[in-house]
Design an enzyme around this catalytic site. Structure first.
Site, short mmCIF file in Angstrom:
data_model
loop_
_atom_site.label_atom_id
_atom_site.label_comp_id
_atom_site.label_asym_id
_atom_site.label_seq_id
_atom_site.Cartn_x
_atom_site.Cartn_y
_atom_site.Cartn_z
CB CYS A 131 -0.92 0.02 1.21
SG CYS A 131 -1.89 1.56 1.31
CG MET A 135 -5.05 2.30 -4.84
SD MET A 135 -6.07 2.68 -6.29
CE MET A 135 -5.43 1.47 -7.46
N GLY A 136 -1.29 4.84 -3.68
CA GLY A 136 0.08 5.30 -3.81
C GLY A 136 0.91 4.43 -4.73
#
Length: 396
Positions: free
Chosen positions: A104, A318-319
């Protein structure tokens, strides 16, 4: 009739980027959960409140979205030149399943600060005032992340004036470097482009043949053109998440792309690998209004990107997918690069449902293979609550 007692587990609830998760030190977990396996998964499921057929996670710490159904386990690193080992578990909402297949990127922004506060970083590596450089080993994908964490008076600085679209309040900026971000996913052979092509024809039953860029960088991601699947790239969550037919289409694209990328052998296996790969669609710049009501001008961005996470359109980005976007944008000829206007570039600013985000990456060719040594972006992180989580003793 005997009833099981509740047990207490030390934990910290943290926002990292546009996600939230429950953070643990490995040493604080119950002994059975200190090793990978069914006991650990069962414990994390109960902490988050899954599986929940109501889809709300009312009886746990989860927030009923992929961005808020997350767990992190940290420990002192056993690797040379690293401070902390970081393991990420994406918890399914309505299924008894924890996906360990990817990272994540958003919660990565909180790993350095938590590691410092939790005593996992040697004191001589933390300045009294300045920036602490925390070297993180991302255990899920076997990659190094370097976090630049601001420190004031010997403690992590969390407040500041850095604004991140998708997060309401400003905070301190944390710069992240994703080193050699091409993901060594099992079966992908470690290649940034597992099919050997910058663009492939992906035959998707019920959809047709789609042009697709399939890349392992940050997280395995399948990029398609928005126009090819009936979208403009300006969509917000409700336009897709309320459309069962659209969600089925995206899952079908994801499953068939996963097979082509070598991540799974048969499309039926996709259900047990929900976190990866991601599916995203790209489009040239256009005006739109973000989910907060903020106007985003075509002049503000290089391209538009919308991404799916755990079966739903993500509210921001999302990173790890941002790393994939930046990496693909740096390589001439990918669908991401073409949507941004083509040519060579070292950074892009893209529009997502909550606003815009800038990510940088530099690509070179080495022996005919594209290589990106580093991708860089800024996020922020803040502790929301710390203490203990409680779960019934018979949960795992």
């Amino acid at each position: 009739m005997a009833h099981p007692a509740q047990i207490k587990i030390p934990a910290t609830y943290i926002r990292g980027g546009t996600s939230k998760g429950v953070f643990f030190r490995l040493q604080d977990l119950p002994l059975a959960a200190q090793v990978p396996g069914s006991a650990r998964d069962a414990m994390l499921l109960r902490v988050i409140g899954s599986p929940d057929p109501y889809g709300k996670q009312i009886d746990g710490m989860g927030g009923a979205t992929s961005s808020t159904s997350k767990t992190v386990i940290l420990s002192k690193s056993t690797r040379a030149d690293h401070d902390v080992d970081y393991l990420f578990g994406q918890v399914a909402i309505d299924k008894a399943f924890v996906d360990w297949s990817g990272n994540c990127g958003n919660l990565s922004a909180a790993v350095g600060s938590f590691a410092i506060s939790a005593g996992l970083v040697e004191a001589d590596r933390i300045p009294q005032n300045g920036v602490a450089v925390v070297r993180i080993w991302q255990s899920n994908i076997g990659k190094t992340i370097i976090a630049h964490v601001p420190v004031t008076n010997g403690e992590v600085q969390e407040t500041g004036d850095f604004e991140l679209d998708g997060v309401t309040f400003p905070a301190a900026e944390v710069q992240l470097e994703f080193i050699d971000p091409a993901a060594d996913e099992e079966g992908a052979g470690g290649s940034m482009f597992p099919t050997g092509n910058l663009v492939d024809d992906l035959d998707v039953p019920g959809v047709g043949v789609l042009k697709a860029t399939m890349i392992n960088a940050g997280i395995p991601t399948i990029f398609v053109n928005a126009e090819a699947i009936g979208y403009t790239g300006t969509e917000l969550q409700d336009a897709i998440n309320g459309d069962a037919k659209a969600l089925t289409m995206f899952e079908t694209i994801r499953a068939h792309g996963a097979v082509r990328m070598g991540l799974i052998k048969h499309i039926d296996e996709a259900a047990q690998r929900q976190h990866t790969p991601k599916v995203a669609f790209v489009a040239p710049p256009a005006d739109y209004v973000s989910s907060s009501g903020k106007a985003v001008s075509a002049n503000d961005v290089d391209l538009l990107v919308r991404a799916m996470s755990m079966g739903k359109l993500h509210h921001a980005m999302m990173g790890t997918a941002a790393v994939a976007i930046g990496t693909a944008a740096a390589i001439p000829g990918t669908l991401v690069n073409l949507a941004a206007g083509g040519g060579e570039r070292t950074a892009v600013r893209f529009g997502h449902p909550s606003g815009t985000l800038r990510v940088g990456a530099e690509a070179t060719q080495l022996n005919g293979e594209w290589v990106v040594k580093k991708a860089i972006m800024s996020r922020s992180a803040r502790v929301l609550m710390e203490g203990w989580v409680r779960i019934p003793a018979d949960s795992f």
